[in-house]
Design a protein around this motif. Structure first.
Motif, PDB file in Angstrom:
ATOM      1  N   ALA A  22       0.852  -1.195   0.000  1.00 56.11           N
ATOM      2  CA  ALA A  22       0.000   0.000   0.000  1.00 56.11           C
ATOM      3  C   ALA A  22       0.889   1.247   0.000  1.00 56.11           C
ATOM      4  CB  ALA A  22      -0.904  -0.005   1.226  1.00 56.11           C
ATOM      5  N   GLY A  25       0.894   8.475   1.670  1.00 57.32           N
ATOM      6  CA  GLY A  25       1.656   9.690   1.377  1.00 57.32           C
ATOM      7  C   GLY A  25       3.056   9.408   0.843  1.00 57.32           C
ATOM      8  N   THR A  27       5.748   9.009   2.502  1.00 57.46           N
ATOM      9  CA  THR A  27       6.851   9.639   3.251  1.00 57.46           C
ATOM     10  C   THR A  27       7.686   8.633   4.044  1.00 57.46           C
ATOM     11  OG1 THR A  27       5.473  10.168   5.165  1.00 57.46           O
ATOM     12  CG2 THR A  27       5.620  11.846   3.430  1.00 57.46           C
ATOM     13  N   ASP A  28       7.160   7.434   4.242  1.00 58.42           N
ATOM     14  CA  ASP A  28       7.983   6.344   4.775  1.00 58.42           C
ATOM     15  C   ASP A  28       8.403   5.396   3.646  1.00 58.42           C
ATOM     16  OD1 ASP A  28       8.337   6.665   7.627  1.00 58.42           O
ATOM     17  OD2 ASP A  28       6.202   6.319   7.856  1.00 58.42           O
ATOM     18  N   VAL A  29       7.483   5.135   2.705  1.00 58.59           N
ATOM     19  CA  VAL A  29       7.782   4.154   1.642  1.00 58.59           C
ATOM     20  C   VAL A  29       8.959   4.625   0.791  1.00 58.59           C
ATOM     21  CG1 VAL A  29       6.922   3.166  -0.524  1.00 58.59           C
ATOM     22  CG2 VAL A  29       5.471   3.137   1.515  1.00 58.59           C
ATOM     23  N   THR A 101       0.198  10.334   6.377  1.00 51.60           N
ATOM     24  CA  THR A 101      -1.142   9.992   6.856  1.00 51.60           C
ATOM     25  C   THR A 101      -1.101   9.295   8.213  1.00 51.60           C
ATOM     26  OG1 THR A 101      -1.092   7.833   5.782  1.00 51.60           O
ATOM     27  CG2 THR A 101      -1.942   9.691   4.473  1.00 51.60           C
ATOM     28  N   ASP A 114       5.227   9.333  16.114  1.00 57.05           N
ATOM     29  CA  ASP A 114       4.646  10.302  17.053  1.00 57.05           C
ATOM     30  C   ASP A 114       3.144  10.143  17.224  1.00 57.05           C
ATOM     31  OD1 ASP A 114       6.955  11.738  17.918  1.00 57.05           O
ATOM     32  OD2 ASP A 114       7.082  12.677  15.956  1.00 57.05           O
TER      33      ASP A 114
END
Ligand SMILES: Cc1cc2nc3c(=O)[nH]c(=O)nc-3n(C[C@H](O)[C@H](O)[C@H](O)COP(=O)(O)OP(=O)(O)OC[C@H]3O[C@@H](n4cnc5c(N)ncnc54)[C@H](O)[C@@H]3O)c2cc1C
Length: 278
Positions: A22, A25, A27-29, A101, A114
């Motif tokens: 999946a 956003g 921002t980690d992938v 997200t 966080d």
């Protein structure tokens, strides 16, 4: 494969492809694949209807999985969600908050995510969907370890749900990093406090992140806080004996001992904020 489904059902079908990942956003992938080709089948969730936004249905607050941190910051929510909003403001930078997200933060399952401590204090649960149906799990059961979750192959998170907090509930979140902005937590804490008509603490929830593989509620501290009268300062109760659920590691950001020392101060400040003392 790159799929961009329009509905949860289409997304669930696309996720049934073996190895499908999946993408929300990203921002980690994307940082996780820096310098490497992204060759897994990707299911981009950004166009899935109904996956983004905050609503209240039958006493449950529903955060669609693709709700961004900026959406949460801007949302009109009661003070019980101030801790979650404060955490949202601490996720990376404004650009990251615009893309990242709520579900991506939980599914990435970083000990330093966080969003997790405030959602634990809100007794959040996670709604999941796959080609074979839907289910829900408490957040505390969803994140199972360091970067591990209970997500099954083919499953996506569709929403994060919290019971509507009692009227008057107040909350706070405090993050300690090596600098003020755009930094990964050394330690962070969230608290939600509910007082009765006499000003006594009727219930308290306290959670700490970045000090164990998965953020932890401090149940013994919560028990001691309950019943505390209006003349007492809850933060003065916080002591090392309350930290037994934590098992911090030493890494480039801090030693384990520093994390434990800092935890006492950070939890105390979080309680002062949640009880309106600072
Ligand atoms: C510069 C920078 C700074 C950052 N700072 C912080 C910070 O201070 N604090 C913090 O907590 N995080 C931080 N992050 C991490 C990141 O921004 C957040 O974790 C963010 O919430 C991830 O959301 P996303 O939508 O971008 O997830 P993605 O990168 O799209 O996905 C992350 C993971 O979740 C899975 N996923 C996403 N959505 C779903 C879904 N609906 N169902 C199933 N699986 C799903 C993906 O497959 C992937 O495994 C930072 C990242 C960067 C690049």
């Amino acid at each position: 494969m790159y799929a961009r489904p329009g509905t949860v059902e289409e997304a669930a079908r696309a996720m049934a492809v073996p190895g499908a990942l999946a993408l929300a956003g990203g921002t980690d992938v994307y940082p996780a694949h820096a310098g490497k080709p992204l060759s897994v089948p990707l299911v981009d969730l950004s166009r899935v209807q109904g996956l983004r936004g905050i609503s209240e249905v039958d006493g449950v607050i529903r955060f669609g999985a693709a709700t961004t941190w900026s959406d949460i910051i801007k949302a009109d929510l009661p003070p019980a969600f101030d801790g979650l909003k404060a955490a949202a403001r601490e996720v990376g930078s404004i650009q990251i908050q615009n893309r990242g997200t709520i579900a991506g933060n939980l599914c990435n399952a970083s000990p330093a995510a966080d969003g997790v401590p405030p959602l634990l204090t809100l007794d959040a649960s996670v709604e999941l969907a796959s080609a074979s149906g839907r289910r829900a799990l408490p957040l505390s059961a969803f994140i199972t370890g360091y970067r591990r979750t209970a997500l099954q192959p083919g499953e996506i998170v569709t929403a994060v749900l919290t019971p509507k907090p009692p009227a008057g509930a107040q909350s706070a979140f405090v993050k300690l990093g090596a600098r003020r902005y755009l930094v990964i937590s050394i330690i962070m804490a969230a608290a939600m406090v509910v007082k009765d008509a006499q000003g006594r603490i009727a219930s308290a929830a306290v959670a700490v992140g970045a000090a164990s593989p998965v953020a932890q509620r401090l149940v013994a501290l919560e028990r001691e806080l309950r019943g505390l009268g209006p003349g007492a300062r809850p933060s003065l109760l916080v002591a090392p004996r309350h930290l037994s659920p934590l098992s911090p590691i030493a890494d480039v950001r801090a030693s384990a001992d520093y994390r434990l020392d800092a935890a006492v101060a950070v939890i105390a400040e979080t309680l002062d904020r949640a009880t309106g003392l600072v």
